[in-house]
Design an enzyme around this catalytic site. Sequence first.
Site, PDB file in Angstrom:
ATOM      1  CB  VAL A   1      21.434  45.421  11.536  1.00 60.29           C
ATOM      2  CG1 VAL A   1      21.573  43.930  11.297  1.00 60.29           C
ATOM      3  CG2 VAL A   1      22.346  46.214  10.594  1.00 60.29           C
TER       4      VAL A   1
ATOM      5  NE  ARG B   1      15.830  52.151  16.189  1.00 57.60           N
ATOM      6  CZ  ARG B   1      16.935  51.758  16.792  1.00 57.60           C
ATOM      7  NH1 ARG B   1      17.611  50.732  16.281  1.00 57.60           N
ATOM      8  NH2 ARG B   1      17.382  52.364  17.870  1.00 57.60           N
TER       9      ARG B   1
ATOM     10  CG  ASP C   1      19.095  42.414  15.427  1.00 60.65           C
ATOM     11  OD1 ASP C   1      18.748  41.442  16.126  1.00 60.65           O
ATOM     12  OD2 ASP C   1      19.653  43.434  15.904  1.00 60.65           O
TER      13      ASP C   1
ATOM     14  CD  GLU D   1      12.510  45.994  17.222  1.00 60.19           C
ATOM     15  OE1 GLU D   1      13.225  46.477  18.118  1.00 60.19           O
ATOM     16  OE2 GLU D   1      12.824  45.957  16.020  1.00 60.19           O
TER      17      GLU D   1
ATOM     18  CG  HIS E   1      16.539  45.670  18.342  1.00 58.24           C
ATOM     19  ND1 HIS E   1      15.660  46.698  18.132  1.00 58.24           N
ATOM     20  CD2 HIS E   1      17.780  46.215  18.212  1.00 58.24           C
ATOM     21  CE1 HIS E   1      16.322  47.823  17.893  1.00 58.24           C
ATOM     22  NE2 HIS E   1      17.620  47.550  17.940  1.00 58.24           N
ATOM     23  CB  VAL E   2      20.443  40.442  19.922  1.00 59.40           C
ATOM     24  CG1 VAL E   2      19.271  39.997  20.770  1.00 59.40           C
ATOM     25  CG2 VAL E   2      20.529  39.611  18.638  1.00 59.40           C
TER      26      VAL E   2
END
Length: 258
Positions: free
Chosen positions: A153, A155, A178, A183, A202-203
């Site tokens: 979570v 990077r 995530d 990305e 990515h939330v």
Amino acid sequence: MLSLGSEGVATHLPPHAVLANAAGAMEHQTAELACTLLLAASRGIPAFAQQATWANSRSPGLWGKRVVVLGHGGIGREVVRRLAPFEAEIVCIARTGRTLHDGTVIHPVSVLAEIVQGADALICTVPLSSETAGLVDAGILAALADGAIVVNVGRGPVVHTEALVAELTSGRLSAALDVTDPEPLPDGHALWDLPNALVTPHVGGNTDAMRLLLHRLVAEQIVRVGGGDDPENIILNHSSIGPGRGVPTKNALKETSR
């Protein structure tokens, strides 16, 4: 800046700019998602959700498992706090080793390869920097126990994607991510199709609470700067303009603990 990570931002700032991040507005929600991902993967939720038959099977769970949390900044600390009730063995790693006032030992990242040996889960919460890019490489992944879960979570580039895909393809590890590298994760990427990979877009901080927390933080920063004080959460300060002109100067360069 309304995020925690700041990679790439400094090169676009004008001279004497001061950069502050959104520390305090993202950590709780991101830690919540990290634990959700770990729980979902450890209890086999993705597989259960995909099957169309009533097929009972046993899953590892968290009780008694060894979970390594990489990063002891705001997110890492909140992850540890939320995992405590599950009675797993939680081992913390940060850039520098130390012992907290409650006796908790934080191991230095220099012993990461040793600490992850045989671990059942690795949760990555560190920001991206020259020190953390590719930190979780093939060697670190190989040191994890068979059946271990990698949660990221922080990077995406902290975890070496090709090495992770290789471990997932072999079926030896699982992942709940995530953040990814690249990305956004493009259509057709192997991580979308692997049954032992759970991917969210990515939330981590994106809950109903985020807007309120960000509005509160921005309002507080405006008041501070308007009064001639430094903003909170400075992570880059090249300002050379004196006080009383709306430019912060009191805080030295500050970096989020990890």
